[in-house]
Design a protein around this motif. Structure first.
Motif, PDB file in Angstrom:
ATOM      1  N   ASP A  89       0.909  -1.242  -0.105  1.00 51.06           N
ATOM      2  CA  ASP A  89       0.079  -0.138   0.043  1.00 51.06           C
ATOM      3  C   ASP A  89       1.010   1.211  -0.075  1.00 51.06           C
ATOM      4  N   SER A 127      -8.342   2.204   2.701  1.00 50.28           N
ATOM      5  CA  SER A 127      -8.068   0.987   2.067  1.00 50.28           C
ATOM      6  C   SER A 127      -8.060   1.005   0.544  1.00 50.28           C
ATOM      7  N   ALA A 130      -6.054  -1.560  -1.685  1.00 45.73           N
ATOM      8  CA  ALA A 130      -6.411  -2.930  -1.476  1.00 45.73           C
ATOM      9  C   ALA A 130      -7.483  -2.957  -2.349  1.00 45.73           C
ATOM     10  N   LEU A 149      -1.113  -5.350   2.088  1.00 43.51           N
ATOM     11  CA  LEU A 149      -2.236  -4.677   2.393  1.00 43.51           C
ATOM     12  C   LEU A 149      -2.849  -4.599   3.665  1.00 43.51           C
ATOM     13  N   ASN A 150      -2.026  -5.061   4.637  1.00 44.73           N
ATOM     14  CA  ASN A 150      -2.741  -5.186   5.988  1.00 44.73           C
ATOM     15  C   ASN A 150      -2.588  -3.623   6.514  1.00 44.73           C
ATOM     16  N   ARG A 151      -3.313  -2.934   7.152  1.00 46.90           N
ATOM     17  CA  ARG A 151      -3.196  -1.654   7.729  1.00 46.90           C
ATOM     18  C   ARG A 151      -2.484  -1.637   9.093  1.00 46.90           C
ATOM     19  N   ASP A 172      -7.313   3.047  14.301  1.00 50.14           N
ATOM     20  CA  ASP A 172      -8.299   3.341  13.284  1.00 50.14           C
ATOM     21  C   ASP A 172      -9.502   3.706  14.359  1.00 50.14           C
TER      22      ASP A 172
END
Length: 542
Positions: A89, A127, A130, A149-151, A172
């Motif tokens: 990302d 995201s 993703a 892609l994992n936040r 988040d």
């Protein structure tokens, strides 16, 4: 006698103060803190039409604050393979770059942090990348996709790259995420869980779908402007970018002789609970979070001179935020001395998960430069906000702080759509008789206000390095731009900082000059790949 306390926030019951010793940002129209400050003080808006390269459909285009070249990244610099970089990302990539810049701005060699009890706290909610990859089907899935892609990896990637052993988490909390991340970092430092912390947030708007979602929710301004606290308030404008600050306990920062931008005296986080609807804010909860943050800071509510608003410019949110702030802080002030307020969202847009760090950076720079920049797009006061009654006033021009003879104290608010509220209280660095360290004029900061440049020898060396020849030229060009814009930077100060606070890579150059003009001329030559007197460059052996 000065009425400035020796250590702001050291009153009875106050939380331990945390020093801000480094920062970095990449914002619309402002790729550095210096350029962000210039954008703010010039009263400029960085809102533009959607760049054509973002997405093809003109029907999905909305004005916003955009970065240039979010697709560009130097993976080799961080020891990342091209295949893994493609799967990452871009928010991970941007946070890596900002973390490196912020650590260097703090005068810390990144390699010196290996194994340190340093925490990483980053806010992020988007995201888009993703979603973009998933649209291409399973052919885009590789062994790097899971981590790419994992936040949670946005923070973890920084800990891994710098070999940091403290807490590492991506927060988040909707639009409050990055300010909550800073608050959590401060609490980790106060508990001794971390000895140093990197905190901030990132937000990139890569696909049209995320903007369409915001538009159909009803949050976006059809005018492409954020009219914070103005009668025209009709929604916000999306922005993108990120920011990172380096934090350390104040006592430790003073003992280490760090150049301190300002201090964070206290903060608080709460939630609206059950309101009329999930996305309708609670004035009582917003008032409570401000009161608790001020109480924990040990500062009298009447001492705050400015508050950076959440300030989205929405019909519902603005009157509620104003009423809450007036009850918590405006009422504590004498008539005729209103609390100044403003919002950076009018300059760069609403960075959503990273919006809190933008407001925090604005206040840090305002304290550093002892000026408050204007909040844009304010002409006619919102009739739902009784400014005189609640003792608030929107800052409309660049001006000194209203009471510069007293300790500069400000607040920063950030609220999430699901009801999470965060407020931090900041103040200028404490008065100290400690002399400035030799490296106080680091290229990222310049000499601190009120200090004198270090006298230098007849010939001064400036050393520069990078991982490639192109990177070396880019470093020279960036340094030349930074020094040219800051005439107070002494050549010896810059040379000292280059030699002691920058990592030595294999591609190297040394500039020798008798004065500022000689050294700037050498930087110009190096940046353009030319030969010059006093310039030596080459590749170091292992």
């Amino acid at each position: 006698m000065s009425d400035k306390p020796t250590v702001p926030g050291a009153g009875t019951g106050a939380a331990e103060a945390v020093a801000v010793i480094g920062l970095a940002c990449r914002l619309p129209g402002a790729p550095t803190p210096e350029k962000f400050w210039r954008l703010l003080t010039d009263g400029q808006s960085a809102i533009t039409e959607t760049p054509a390269e973002r997405w093809n459909s003109a029907a999905d285009a909305h004005p916003g604050g955009f970065l240039d070249h979010v697709d560009r990244f130097d993976p080799a610099f961080f020891g990342i393979s091209p295949a893994e970089a493609i799967a990452m990302d871009p928010q991970q990539r941007l946070i890596l770059e900002l973390s490196w810049e912020a650590v260097e701005d703090a005068g810390i060699l990144p390699a010196s942090l290996a194994g340190a009890r340093a925490g990483v706290f980053m806010g992020a909610i988007a995201s888009d990348y993703a979603a973009l990859l998933h649209q291409q089907g399973e052919r885009t899935i590789t062994r790097h996709t899971l981590t790419g892609l994992n936040r949670g990896i946005i923070a973890n990637r920084v800990s891994y790259t710098f070999d940091l052993a403290g807490p590492s988490l991506t927060v988040d909390a909707a639009q409050a995420s990055s300010l909550v991340a800073v608050h959590l970092a401060c609490e980790s430092l106060r508990k001794g869980e971390s000895a140093l912390a990197l905190a901030g947030g990132v937000n990139l708007n890569i696909t049209p779908e995320s903007t369409i979602t915001a538009a159909r929710f009803g949050g976006l301004s059809p005018d492409g402007r954020s009219y914070t606290f103005d009668a025209r308030a009709n929604g916000y404008v999306r922005g993108e970018g990120g920011g990172v600050v380096v934090l350390k306990p104040l006592a430790r920062a003073l003992a280490d002789g760090d150049d301190i931008y300002c201090v964070i005296n206290g903060g608080a986080v709460n939630n609206d609970g059950a309101t009329d609807a999930l996305t309708i804010p609670s004035p009582a909860a917003q008032e409570a979070v401000v009161r608790l943050a001020v109480e924990r800071s040990g500062v009298d509510a009447a001492e705050l001179q400015y508050v950076e608003l959440h300030g989205t410019g929405t019909k519902v949110g603005d009157p509620i935020e104003a009423a809450a702030l007036g009850a918590a802080l405006g009422a504590a002030r004498p008539p005729g001395r209103p609390l100044l307020v403003g919002s950076a969202k009018t300059n760069v847009g609403h960075l959503e998960g990273a919006s809190g760090i933008v407001g925090l950076l604005k206040v840090i720079l305002s304290i550093r430069h002892r000026q408050i920049p204007p909040s844009l797009n304010f002409e006619t006061p919102n009739p739902e906000i009784r400014f005189d009654e609640i003792n608030l006033r929107v800052q409309q021009a660049l001006a000194p702080w209203p009471r510069p003879d007293r300790t500069l104290v400000a607040g920063v608010s950030s609220f999430g759509v699901g009801g999470t509220n965060c407020h931090l209280v900041l103040a200028e660095k404490p008065v100290s008789d400690r002399p400035a360290a030799n490296g106080d004029g680091a290229p990222g900061k310049g000499a601190a206000p009120g200090t004198t440049a270090v006298a230098g020898p007849p010939v001064i060396p400036w050393v520069i390095s990078a991982k490639s020849e192109a990177g070396l030229r880019a470093q020279a060009a960036a340094l030349r731009e930074a020094v040219s814009a800051r005439p107070e930077m002494g050549p010896a100060d810059v040379g000292f900082s280059l030699a002691t606070t920058r990592t030595s890579f294999t591609h190297r150059a040394v500039l020798l000059g008798g004065d500022r003009e000689d050294l700037l001329a050498g930087l110009a030559a190096l940046g353009s790949g030319k030969v010059a007197t006093g310039l030596v460059s080459g590749v170091a052996r292992d």
